[in-house]
Design a protein around this motif. Structure first.
Motif, PDB file in Angstrom:
ATOM      1  N   ALA A 138       0.815  -1.034   0.108  1.00 30.53           N
ATOM      2  CA  ALA A 138      -0.054  -0.050   0.309  1.00 30.53           C
ATOM      3  C   ALA A 138       0.918   1.364  -0.112  1.00 30.53           C
ATOM      4  O   ALA A 138       0.509   2.375  -0.546  1.00 30.53           O
ATOM      5  CB  ALA A 138      -0.846  -0.101   1.287  1.00 30.53           C
ATOM      6  N   LEU A 139       2.139   1.125   0.755  1.00 31.82           N
ATOM      7  CA  LEU A 139       2.762   2.198   0.706  1.00 31.82           C
ATOM      8  C   LEU A 139       3.463   2.624  -0.648  1.00 31.82           C
ATOM      9  O   LEU A 139       4.228   3.606  -0.641  1.00 31.82           O
ATOM     10  CB  LEU A 139       4.014   2.240   1.910  1.00 31.82           C
ATOM     11  CG  LEU A 139       3.289   2.180   3.212  1.00 31.82           C
ATOM     12  CD1 LEU A 139       4.462   1.750   4.381  1.00 31.82           C
ATOM     13  CD2 LEU A 139       2.676   3.599   3.664  1.00 31.82           C
ATOM     14  N   LEU A 140       3.481   1.607  -1.431  1.00 36.09           N
ATOM     15  CA  LEU A 140       4.057   2.227  -2.888  1.00 36.09           C
ATOM     16  C   LEU A 140       3.375   2.986  -3.624  1.00 36.09           C
ATOM     17  O   LEU A 140       3.765   3.730  -4.761  1.00 36.09           O
ATOM     18  CB  LEU A 140       3.783   0.603  -3.824  1.00 36.09           C
ATOM     19  CG  LEU A 140       4.941  -0.449  -3.580  1.00 36.09           C
ATOM     20  CD1 LEU A 140       4.474  -1.576  -4.277  1.00 36.09           C
ATOM     21  CD2 LEU A 140       6.393   0.092  -3.802  1.00 36.09           C
ATOM     22  N   ASP A 141       2.025   3.347  -3.055  1.00 36.47           N
ATOM     23  CA  ASP A 141       1.055   4.309  -3.644  1.00 36.47           C
ATOM     24  C   ASP A 141       1.319   5.545  -2.682  1.00 36.47           C
ATOM     25  O   ASP A 141       0.553   6.719  -2.935  1.00 36.47           O
ATOM     26  CB  ASP A 141      -0.093   4.081  -3.895  1.00 36.47           C
ATOM     27  CG  ASP A 141      -0.404   2.884  -4.656  1.00 36.47           C
ATOM     28  OD1 ASP A 141       0.501   2.792  -5.698  1.00 36.47           O
ATOM     29  OD2 ASP A 141      -1.124   1.899  -4.652  1.00 36.47           O
ATOM     30  N   ASP A 142       2.131   5.771  -1.740  1.00 32.34           N
ATOM     31  CA  ASP A 142       2.242   6.864  -0.942  1.00 32.34           C
ATOM     32  C   ASP A 142       2.709   8.302  -1.574  1.00 32.34           C
ATOM     33  O   ASP A 142       3.187   8.228  -2.464  1.00 32.34           O
ATOM     34  CB  ASP A 142       3.302   6.543   0.457  1.00 32.34           C
ATOM     35  CG  ASP A 142       3.019   7.728   1.332  1.00 32.34           C
ATOM     36  OD1 ASP A 142       2.365   7.180   2.213  1.00 32.34           O
ATOM     37  OD2 ASP A 142       3.857   8.805   1.373  1.00 32.34           O
ATOM     38  N   PRO A 143       2.073   9.220  -1.186  1.00 32.18           N
ATOM     39  CA  PRO A 143       2.356  10.664  -1.588  1.00 32.18           C
ATOM     40  C   PRO A 143       3.901  10.886  -1.655  1.00 32.18           C
ATOM     41  O   PRO A 143       4.277  11.617  -2.474  1.00 32.18           O
ATOM     42  CB  PRO A 143       1.649  11.647  -1.124  1.00 32.18           C
ATOM     43  CG  PRO A 143       0.524  11.012  -0.184  1.00 32.18           C
ATOM     44  CD  PRO A 143       0.943   9.490  -0.060  1.00 32.18           C
ATOM     45  N   GLU A 144       4.523  10.357  -0.513  1.00 29.40           N
ATOM     46  CA  GLU A 144       6.027  10.771  -0.579  1.00 29.40           C
ATOM     47  C   GLU A 144       6.870   9.897  -1.283  1.00 29.40           C
ATOM     48  O   GLU A 144       6.886   8.772  -1.456  1.00 29.40           O
ATOM     49  CB  GLU A 144       6.691  10.573   1.126  1.00 29.40           C
ATOM     50  CG  GLU A 144       6.055  11.458   1.924  1.00 29.40           C
ATOM     51  CD  GLU A 144       6.483  12.814   1.837  1.00 29.40           C
ATOM     52  OE1 GLU A 144       7.691  13.125   1.285  1.00 29.40           O
ATOM     53  OE2 GLU A 144       5.990  13.726   2.307  1.00 29.40           O
ATOM     54  N   PRO A 145       7.543  10.393  -2.392  1.00 25.36           N
ATOM     55  CA  PRO A 145       8.498   9.631  -3.145  1.00 25.36           C
ATOM     56  C   PRO A 145       9.598   8.635  -2.295  1.00 25.36           C
ATOM     57  O   PRO A 145       9.538   7.550  -2.615  1.00 25.36           O
ATOM     58  CB  PRO A 145       9.263  10.581  -4.052  1.00 25.36           C
ATOM     59  CG  PRO A 145       8.434  11.751  -3.970  1.00 25.36           C
ATOM     60  CD  PRO A 145       7.694  11.881  -2.613  1.00 25.36           C
ATOM     61  N   GLU A 146      10.057   9.250  -1.204  1.00 25.78           N
ATOM     62  CA  GLU A 146      11.110   8.427  -0.240  1.00 25.78           C
ATOM     63  C   GLU A 146      10.312   7.211   0.009  1.00 25.78           C
ATOM     64  O   GLU A 146      10.961   6.046   0.177  1.00 25.78           O
ATOM     65  CB  GLU A 146      11.496   9.222   0.602  1.00 25.78           C
ATOM     66  CG  GLU A 146      12.533  10.521  -0.150  1.00 25.78           C
ATOM     67  CD  GLU A 146      11.467  11.787  -0.353  1.00 25.78           C
ATOM     68  OE1 GLU A 146      12.232  12.680  -0.662  1.00 25.78           O
ATOM     69  OE2 GLU A 146      10.368  11.590  -0.006  1.00 25.78           O
ATOM     70  N   MET A 147       9.077   7.401   0.455  1.00 24.49           N
ATOM     71  CA  MET A 147       8.460   6.251   1.047  1.00 24.49           C
ATOM     72  C   MET A 147       8.144   5.039  -0.142  1.00 24.49           C
ATOM     73  O   MET A 147       8.216   3.945   0.003  1.00 24.49           O
ATOM     74  CB  MET A 147       7.113   6.788   1.339  1.00 24.49           C
ATOM     75  CG  MET A 147       5.972   5.687   2.220  1.00 24.49           C
ATOM     76  SD  MET A 147       6.792   5.180   3.796  1.00 24.49           S
ATOM     77  CE  MET A 147       6.155   6.543   4.739  1.00 24.49           C
ATOM     78  N   ARG A 148       7.870   5.445  -1.263  1.00 23.58           N
ATOM     79  CA  ARG A 148       7.444   4.393  -2.228  1.00 23.58           C
ATOM     80  C   ARG A 148       8.626   3.820  -2.676  1.00 23.58           C
ATOM     81  O   ARG A 148       8.764   2.547  -2.821  1.00 23.58           O
ATOM     82  CB  ARG A 148       7.122   5.301  -3.562  1.00 23.58           C
ATOM     83  CG  ARG A 148       5.661   5.948  -3.377  1.00 23.58           C
ATOM     84  CD  ARG A 148       5.076   6.325  -4.617  1.00 23.58           C
ATOM     85  NE  ARG A 148       5.691   7.239  -5.484  1.00 23.58           N
ATOM     86  CZ  ARG A 148       5.473   8.598  -5.368  1.00 23.58           C
ATOM     87  NH1 ARG A 148       4.900   9.246  -4.417  1.00 23.58           N
ATOM     88  NH2 ARG A 148       6.369   9.306  -6.431  1.00 23.58           N
ATOM     89  N   VAL A 149      10.017   4.590  -2.657  1.00 24.63           N
ATOM     90  CA  VAL A 149      11.405   3.922  -2.918  1.00 24.63           C
ATOM     91  C   VAL A 149      11.465   2.774  -1.749  1.00 24.63           C
ATOM     92  O   VAL A 149      11.983   1.645  -1.975  1.00 24.63           O
ATOM     93  CB  VAL A 149      12.336   4.898  -3.048  1.00 24.63           C
ATOM     94  CG1 VAL A 149      13.698   3.985  -2.956  1.00 24.63           C
ATOM     95  CG2 VAL A 149      12.121   5.628  -4.252  1.00 24.63           C
ATOM     96  N   ALA A 150      11.194   3.118  -0.333  1.00 25.45           N
ATOM     97  CA  ALA A 150      11.518   2.415   0.849  1.00 25.45           C
ATOM     98  C   ALA A 150      10.759   1.226   0.756  1.00 25.45           C
ATOM     99  O   ALA A 150      11.131  -0.061   1.110  1.00 25.45           O
ATOM    100  CB  ALA A 150      11.574   3.206   1.966  1.00 25.45           C
ATOM    101  N   ALA A 151       9.408   1.559   0.372  1.00 23.72           N
ATOM    102  CA  ALA A 151       8.382   0.059   0.037  1.00 23.72           C
ATOM    103  C   ALA A 151       8.929  -0.834  -0.721  1.00 23.72           C
ATOM    104  O   ALA A 151       8.894  -1.983  -0.417  1.00 23.72           O
ATOM    105  CB  ALA A 151       7.172   0.668  -0.073  1.00 23.72           C
ATOM    106  N   ALA A 152       9.481  -0.325  -1.931  1.00 29.30           N
ATOM    107  CA  ALA A 152       9.997  -1.209  -2.656  1.00 29.30           C
ATOM    108  C   ALA A 152      11.224  -1.884  -2.384  1.00 29.30           C
ATOM    109  O   ALA A 152      11.472  -3.216  -2.557  1.00 29.30           O
ATOM    110  CB  ALA A 152      10.476  -0.656  -4.160  1.00 29.30           C
ATOM    111  N   TYR A 153      12.105  -1.284  -1.723  1.00 31.10           N
ATOM    112  CA  TYR A 153      13.453  -1.865  -1.118  1.00 31.10           C
ATOM    113  C   TYR A 153      13.099  -3.028   0.108  1.00 31.10           C
ATOM    114  O   TYR A 153      13.480  -4.129   0.119  1.00 31.10           O
ATOM    115  CB  TYR A 153      14.180  -0.733  -0.549  1.00 31.10           C
ATOM    116  CG  TYR A 153      15.615  -1.053  -0.372  1.00 31.10           C
ATOM    117  CD1 TYR A 153      16.431  -1.566  -1.056  1.00 31.10           C
ATOM    118  CD2 TYR A 153      15.917  -0.808   1.018  1.00 31.10           C
ATOM    119  CE1 TYR A 153      17.693  -2.024  -0.961  1.00 31.10           C
ATOM    120  CE2 TYR A 153      17.614  -1.215   1.236  1.00 31.10           C
ATOM    121  CZ  TYR A 153      18.161  -1.637   0.349  1.00 31.10           C
ATOM    122  OH  TYR A 153      19.568  -2.084   0.657  1.00 31.10           O
TER     123      TYR A 153
END
Length: 339
Positions: free
Chosen positions: A178-193
């Motif tokens: 779900a955090l892959l769709d977060d408004p924060e770009p850094e959050m989306r990258v961290a979710a992928a990692y």
């Protein structure tokens, strides 16, 4: 303050794992994987951290105190708590850091919380933890630590801690994706990692591709490409190599994405780098691209002194004999700047 030699927890760990049989304790009260599996989803959702046996693990009570502060209304208190858990990981205490993972995920998932990106990046650091410094070779750049046995300074089996953390992310994978769709770009990258190490391969791969199809930020797209390539390195995907080649060879693709795809291709392929890939790197791997990619966790993991992570990656992947400079007599000497 009790010296560590006199601490009953350290004494129990030493007796169990220095003088005893490790496998005899698998699944028992000292197995952090069993402790993690014992806590229900309801307890995790209620932030009931007291349901876990912190007192059985080195630095457990201190880490429990940090977890208790993660939902503070004061951002500085939350930041100090996260630094406390991060400090245990830095000291190779993966077991107690793993116990914090379900609660770190809920901090990250709460839009009202403080330091959400920091919390998710810390989860990613725990599940992606590697033995020793990350190396820039085609065999190692995108590899996760495997099933090697290793021991924390307390003599606790550290690989159990990594397994427990990855099990915790797998159990809460819906929060991560779900955090892959977060408004924060850094959050989306961290979710992928973080998601790459969860073990639910089909679900993670599908979620990453879904996000990539709609992602507008080139740097986040670059991170998603690296995550998919890393997933393919761990769990072979016959189509991924051709897919990365199509990306790095497409001049209409943003340079930062082309470079990530080239790095992924080099880690997936056994063949020498083709001239077309070298030409793509020559055009795209600029100082600006290195600056844009620097915040990506894959680059931060290999950043060394004044040398950018991207430049170290390219040098190591293309010229493995030069991947790690020979240090002088000073063991803390920094490598030369890539020219």
């Amino acid at each position: 303050m009790v010296r560590w030699e006199e601490d009953p927890v350290y004494q129990a760990i030493a007796q169990a794992f220095v003088s005893g049989d490790l496998e005899m304790h698998a699944g028992g009260p000292l197995d952090v994987r069993a402790a993690m599996a014992s806590i229900s989803q309801e307890a995790k959702d209620a932030f009931a951290y007291d349901h876990l046996p912190w007192e059985r693990f080195p630095r457990g009570p201190e880490t429990r105190g940090d977890v208790a502060n993660l939902r503070s209304g004061d951002a500085d208190v939350v930041r100090r708590a996260l630094r406390g858990v991060s400090g245990e990981l830095a000291n190779s205490a993966c077991s107690v850091a793993a116990l914090a993972v379900p609660f770190l995920l809920r901090v990250a998932a709460d839009p009202r919380g403080h330091c959400r990106v920091f919390a998710l990046e810390l989860v990613a650091d725990i599940v992606q933890w590697t033995l020793g410094p990350s190396r820039c070779t085609r065999e190692e750049l995108l590899r996760l630590s495997g099933g090697e046995w290793w021991f924390e300074p307390s003599a606790y089996p550290g690989h159990w801690g990594i397994e427990a953390a990855r099990d915790a992310v797998a159990a809460d994978l819906d929060l991560v994706t779900a955090l892959l769709d977060d408004p924060e770009p850094e959050m989306r990258v961290a979710a992928a990692y973080a998601g790459v190490a969860a073990g639910r391969i089909h679900d993670v791969r599908s979620a990453l591709h879904v996000r990539l199809r709609v992602e507008a930020d080139p740097v986040v797209r670059a991170g998603l490409v690296l995550a998919l390539a890393q997933l393919a390195c761990e769990h072979p995907d016959p189509e991924c190599r051709a897919w990365t080649e199509a990306l790095w060879s497409d001049p209409t693709t943003p340079p930062v994405v082309r470079v990530s795809a080239a790095l992924g291709w080099l880690c997936l392929a056994d063949a020498p780098a083709p001239e077309s890939l070298l030409a793509a790197l020559e055009v795209c791997a600029t100082e600006e691209t290195a600056r844009l990619m620097a915040p990506l966790p894959w680059m931060r993991a290999v950043d060394h002194g004044d040398d950018t992570g991207l430049h170290r990656c390219i040098r190591g992947l293309l010229h493995p004999d030069d991947a790690e400079p020979v240090l002088d007599e000073d063991p803390w000497a920094l490598p030369p700047i890539l020219t």
